[in-house]
Write a protein that holds these residues in place. Sequence first.
Motif, PDB file in Angstrom:
ATOM      1  N   ASN A  93      13.224  42.615  34.040  1.00  0.00           N
ATOM      2  CA  ASN A  93      13.217  41.429  34.905  1.00  0.00           C
ATOM      3  C   ASN A  93      13.647  40.178  34.138  1.00  0.00           C
ATOM      4  O   ASN A  93      14.333  39.313  34.690  1.00  0.00           O
ATOM      5  CB  ASN A  93      11.850  41.226  35.538  1.00  0.00           C
ATOM      6  N   VAL A  96      17.344  40.276  34.071  1.00  0.00           N
ATOM      7  CA  VAL A  96      17.910  39.868  35.365  1.00  0.00           C
ATOM      8  C   VAL A  96      17.829  38.352  35.505  1.00  0.00           C
ATOM      9  O   VAL A  96      18.796  37.690  35.888  1.00  0.00           O
ATOM     10  CB  VAL A  96      17.187  40.567  36.542  1.00  0.00           C
ATOM     11  N   ASP A  97      16.664  37.772  35.166  1.00  0.00           N
ATOM     12  CA  ASP A  97      16.482  36.323  35.261  1.00  0.00           C
ATOM     13  C   ASP A  97      17.443  35.564  34.362  1.00  0.00           C
ATOM     14  O   ASP A  97      17.865  34.460  34.685  1.00  0.00           O
ATOM     15  CB  ASP A  97      15.047  35.930  34.915  1.00  0.00           C
ATOM     16  N   ASP A  99      20.394  36.510  33.738  1.00  0.00           N
ATOM     17  CA  ASP A  99      21.744  36.896  34.167  1.00  0.00           C
ATOM     18  C   ASP A  99      22.454  37.801  33.167  1.00  0.00           C
ATOM     19  O   ASP A  99      23.670  37.771  33.039  1.00  0.00           O
ATOM     20  CB  ASP A  99      22.612  35.662  34.468  1.00  0.00           C
ATOM     21  N   GLY A 102      22.780  42.415  36.650  1.00  0.00           N
ATOM     22  CA  GLY A 102      22.751  41.929  38.023  1.00  0.00           C
ATOM     23  C   GLY A 102      21.582  42.393  38.854  1.00  0.00           C
ATOM     24  O   GLY A 102      21.188  41.738  39.802  1.00  0.00           O
ATOM     25  N   ARG A 103      21.003  43.545  38.496  1.00  0.00           N
ATOM     26  CA  ARG A 103      19.965  44.126  39.331  1.00  0.00           C
ATOM     27  C   ARG A 103      18.990  44.915  38.467  1.00  0.00           C
ATOM     28  O   ARG A 103      19.381  45.536  37.498  1.00  0.00           O
ATOM     29  CB  ARG A 103      20.647  45.051  40.334  1.00  0.00           C
ATOM     30  N   THR A 104      17.744  44.905  38.850  1.00  0.00           N
ATOM     31  CA  THR A 104      16.736  45.623  38.081  1.00  0.00           C
ATOM     32  C   THR A 104      16.843  47.133  38.317  1.00  0.00           C
ATOM     33  O   THR A 104      17.131  47.572  39.431  1.00  0.00           O
ATOM     34  CB  THR A 104      15.309  45.153  38.423  1.00  0.00           C
TER      35      THR A 104
END
Length: 109
Positions: A93, A96-97, A99, A102-104
Amino acid sequence: EQQRAKTRGSWIDPAAASMTSALVGFVAELDPGKRPSSWARDEVIVRLHLVPELGPRRLGSITKLDVQRLVNKLGRSAAPVKRQYGVLRAIINAAVDADLIGRTSCRAI
């Protein structure tokens, strides 16, 4: 395609996605609100359970199936597995935060 992704704000730098999960684990430790005992526990989980399985992998290459296999391999005792998975989920996470991806890959595990 990349220009459209940049315009939409969904573009992910391919170089960032190639960062290894081991490195991101240590970057994610920069949470100043954690107690020293939590830091120590998380560091042990990263070193003993996550790095041997996922450490050399590129962050962008870790799939939901990889995460599910790791969780299945961690054992049957609920509390330790939840704690170990929680550390991995926090690392993913954070990526993802930031960048980096793109997706967990930690969804519906």
